[in-house]
Enzyme design. Structure first.
Site, PDB file in Angstrom:
ATOM      1  N   ASP A   1       1.230  -1.445  -0.229  1.00 34.13           N
ATOM      2  CA  ASP A   1      -0.102  -0.324   0.109  1.00 34.13           C
ATOM      3  C   ASP A   1       0.806   1.248  -0.206  1.00 34.13           C
ATOM      4  O   ASP A   1       0.556   2.136   0.823  1.00 34.13           O
ATOM      5  CB  ASP A   1      -1.046   0.116   0.956  1.00 34.13           C
ATOM      6  CG  ASP A   1      -2.207  -1.604   1.029  1.00 34.13           C
ATOM      7  OD1 ASP A   1      -2.105  -1.800   0.169  1.00 34.13           O
ATOM      8  OD2 ASP A   1      -1.862  -1.888   2.909  1.00 34.13           O
TER       9      ASP A   1
ATOM     10  N   GLU B   1     -11.103   0.204  -3.480  1.00 29.34           N
ATOM     11  CA  GLU B   1     -10.356   0.594  -2.557  1.00 29.34           C
ATOM     12  C   GLU B   1      -9.375   1.097  -3.211  1.00 29.34           C
ATOM     13  O   GLU B   1      -8.857   1.146  -4.159  1.00 29.34           O
ATOM     14  CB  GLU B   1      -9.823  -1.114  -1.686  1.00 29.34           C
ATOM     15  CG  GLU B   1      -8.692  -2.358  -2.531  1.00 29.34           C
ATOM     16  CD  GLU B   1      -8.602  -2.604  -1.698  1.00 29.34           C
ATOM     17  OE1 GLU B   1      -9.281  -3.112  -0.438  1.00 29.34           O
ATOM     18  OE2 GLU B   1      -7.534  -4.210  -2.399  1.00 29.34           O
TER      19      GLU B   1
END
Ligand code: 6LW
Length: 510
Positions: A14, A174
């Protein structure tokens, strides 16, 4: 020019990035490990040096125990505005203390970050967008992607929260990030889940709140159904360099075996972003990324390499070292002659705080060694070196006392299977322990010196992978001590630790 992915190897998922002048800063998720949110600096986007963590104090974060590989800090976003660095992030705690989204900030990227401001906004994967008119928006993932204006000083939401895009039909929309480029607000998201179907999609609008129109060429980035060595790419964040060129960082995995498995977690990759004549992004190599990538790179600024052997002599621990969960006073202490671990009653297979100090496995092929001094006074006291995926999936070599005798053991835990693979009597109270890894085996050895290592046992790499052990984190190489049910009477001293990675490191090739 060619550069190599990953730019940050080992479990660094991420990635989120921002630029201040000629300096780039990057932050990753770190789940149940502490200090949390590793922070990196680079001048060229290829060579990254860790300069700290955004979360270094227990007052900033309470990590939930008991749910390995899937709680703690998820998917942060770093942004810089008007002299201040902001990070928003989620603490996934399944209803435990500090559950939810929070904001921290600092004026000094080399200093401490603030305590968190908790945000009354739902979901995961928070992002911030600072518009040119001074308004600040929070973008999050909660079923769909939503946006809400917020007051960045207080963290309070302003006005209504609105769903703006559900993606193109893939599961788990997401990892959103918004940018204003030219006339358009671009919304980049990930879909398909963080596994082999992962992909990056994009939509754009003339207004922050939409309506958003999807790019006709979605997904704009994915390695699914290709034979490329990097898989599961997605969760990208864009940045513009000071020449005006666009880049993105994203996550991806390097697999082993067939069917594919991975043990290093999700790693940070770099790709170039170009724009077509309709103003849609062309990501990496026609929407894919490889290990070797051709790009017009910035002038290279490598940083000084650290010595392979760490004598723990700098007065503070190197940033690579983590504890599992929040640190507990007394379990791990740094002294002039090494690291001391005082084992408590918690064993390696329990989901609780123990005397454990680990660093990420960064490459498939490596050799790690440590010098241990330890006298296991009571039965079952042990100290050693483990390759650790989670409480139920780990292999280790340890100096321990069994049936009254001091022994060295190699043990494996794979789910509910547990076995001591090898055991030999050992008279001395000091030993060099070795763990060597490659794509097929983790192999353990011991010796009085690093030059006289005897192999003692091994275990398949395949059983310590995300596909077997679960969820979001990659393997750690850790030093540990435990009394297995009662507190250790003896202290374990680790005088040094060394890690030699054998694969080529990321570097530029002219
Ligand atoms: C993260 C989500 C994801 O919140 O995995 O790949 C989750 N992306 O965006 C944990 O890293």
């Amino acid at each position: 020019m060619k550069y190599m992915n990953p730019i940050i190897p080992g479990m660094h998922p991420d990635p989120t990035i921002c630029r201040v002048g000629e300096d780039f800063y990057l932050v990753n998720s770190s789940f149940e490990y502490f200090p949390a949110l590793p922070l990196f600096h680079s001048k060229d986007l290829i060579h990254w040096e860790q300069i700290g963590h955004c979360i270094t104090r227990n007052s900033q974060l309470t990590l939930r125990k008991g749910f390995p590989n899937c709680t703690g800090t998820y998917a942060p976003t770093i942004r810089y505005n008007n002299g201040i660095f902001y990070v928003v992030c989620t603490n996934v705690a399944y209803g435990g203390a500090d559950e939810g989204n929070f904001l921290i900030w600092t004026k000094d990227i080399y200093g401490e970050w603030s305590d968190p401001i908790f945000l009354d906004l739902p979901g995961i994967d928070p992002s911030l967008f600072f518009d040119e008119d001074g308004k600040v928006y929070y973008i999050g993932a909660y079923g769909e992607i939503f946006v809400s204006q917020i007051d960045i000083a207080t963290g309070k939401a302003i006005g209504e929260r609105r769903n703006i895009w559900a993606g193109t039909g893939g599961n788990d929309p997401e990892g959103p990030h918004m940018y204003h480029i030219g006339d358009w607000y671009y919304l980049f998201i990930s879909e398909g889940g963080t596994e082999y179907g992962h992909m990056l999609t994009v939509a754009r609008s003339k207004e922050v709140f939409g309506p958003y129109e999807a790019c006709p060429d979605n997904p704009v980035l994915t390695n699914r159904s290709t034979s490329l060595p990097i898989k599961a790419v997605g969760h990208a964040d864009l940045v513009q360099d000071n020449r005006g060129e666009w880049w993105a960082v994203c996550l991806g995995i390097r697999t082993i075996g067939y069917p594919f498995k991975h043990n290093l977690g999700r790693e940070t990759m770099l790709l170039k972003v170009q724009w077509d004549k309709e103003g849609w992004p062309i990501m990496g190599d026609h929407g894919t990324i490889g290990i070797e990538m051709e790009a017009d790179c910035l002038p290279q600024v490598p940083f000084k390499k650290k010595p392979v052997r760490d004598y723990f002599a700098q007065g503070k621990l190197d940033y690579v070292w983590n504890s599992l969960y929040n640190p507990v006073e007394g379990l791990v202490s740094l002294k002039e002659d090494g690291i001391y671990l005082v084992g408590n009653e918690v064993g390696l297979s329990e989901k609780d705080s123990l005397a454990w100090l680990g660093r990420r496995q960064e490459q498939h092929t490596f050799v790690a060694r440590t010098h241990l001094t330890f006298d296991p006074i009571k039965e079952n006291e042990e100290a050693g070196l483990t390759i650790y995926m989670n409480a139920s999936h780990h292999y280790e070599i340890a100096l321990t006392r069994l049936e009254g005798q001091r022994v060295i053991i190699v043990r494996r835990s794979i789910g509910s299977l547990w076995k001591i693979e090898a055991m030999i009597p050992y008279e001395k109270d000091h030993v060099v322990l070795e763990l060597a890894g490659n794509e097929e085996w983790y192999t353990f050895g011991y010796g009085e010196k690093e030059t006289t290592i005897n192999q003692l046992g091994q275990g398949e790499t395949a059983y310590l992978t995300t596909e077997v052990g679960g969820r979001f984190t990659g393997n750690y190489i850790a030093l540990y001590a435990t009394g297995n049910g009662s507190k250790c009477e003896g202290k374990a001293k680790f005088s040094w630790f060394e890690l030699e990675n054998k694969e080529k490191e990321c570097k530029i090739q002219e």
